[in-house]
Design a protein around this motif. Structure first.
Motif, PDB file in Angstrom:
ATOM      1  N   LYS A   8     -12.224  -1.791  59.713  1.00 34.85           N
ATOM      2  CA  LYS A   8     -10.767  -1.487  59.076  1.00 34.85           C
ATOM      3  C   LYS A   8     -10.824  -0.223  58.291  1.00 34.85           C
ATOM      4  N   LYS A  53      -8.164  -1.975  67.019  1.00 38.96           N
ATOM      5  CA  LYS A  53      -7.306  -3.121  66.383  1.00 38.96           C
ATOM      6  C   LYS A  53      -7.575  -4.488  67.062  1.00 38.96           C
ATOM      7  N   THR A  54      -7.805  -4.221  68.513  1.00 41.09           N
ATOM      8  CA  THR A  54      -8.191  -5.547  69.137  1.00 41.09           C
ATOM      9  C   THR A  54      -9.719  -5.868  68.503  1.00 41.09           C
ATOM     10  N   GLY A  57      -8.848  -7.983  65.281  1.00 37.26           N
ATOM     11  CA  GLY A  57      -8.582  -9.250  65.877  1.00 37.26           C
ATOM     12  C   GLY A  57      -9.630 -10.081  66.204  1.00 37.26           C
ATOM     13  N   GLN A  58     -10.430  -9.571  66.740  1.00 33.84           N
ATOM     14  CA  GLN A  58     -11.697 -10.453  67.239  1.00 33.84           C
ATOM     15  C   GLN A  58     -12.578 -10.769  65.830  1.00 33.84           C
ATOM     16  N   GLU A  60     -11.464 -11.212  62.789  1.00 34.51           N
ATOM     17  CA  GLU A  60     -10.679 -12.093  62.228  1.00 34.51           C
ATOM     18  C   GLU A  60     -10.650 -13.398  62.721  1.00 34.51           C
ATOM     19  N   MET A  61     -11.007 -13.454  64.182  1.00 36.16           N
ATOM     20  CA  MET A  61     -11.001 -14.689  64.598  1.00 36.16           C
ATOM     21  C   MET A  61     -12.287 -15.469  64.283  1.00 36.16           C
ATOM     22  N   LYS A  67      -9.601 -12.170  57.295  1.00 31.20           N
ATOM     23  CA  LYS A  67      -8.375 -11.818  57.602  1.00 31.20           C
ATOM     24  C   LYS A  67      -7.495 -11.356  56.340  1.00 31.20           C
TER      25      LYS A  67
END
Length: 69
Positions: A8, A53-54, A57-58, A60-61, A67
């Protein structure tokens, strides 16, 4: 520092680079330089930002506790 926070932080840095390239493209008097800054900003940096960004997202999942950080 966790991997998620490092990713991030890199994303934030890339967004700063993107903004700087946009500014340089606007301020440049030489048309060739403008084109080079614009191409770099749109073609390269924008793609990298999209990829990061992708990845965020991964992450955070995979690790929901990261998150929103």
């Amino acid at each position: 520092m966790t991997v998620a926070s490092q990713v991030k932080q890199n994303l934030a840095s890339l967004k700063g680079i993107h903004a700087s390239l946009q500014g340089l493209a606007l301020k440049s008097v030489d048309e060739e330089a403008q084109r080079a800054f614009h191409e770099t900003e749109t073609m390269i940096v924008t793609e990298i930002i999209k990829d990061i960004k992708t990845r965020v997202g991964q992450l955070e999942m995979e690790e929901p506790q990261y998150k929103g950080f």
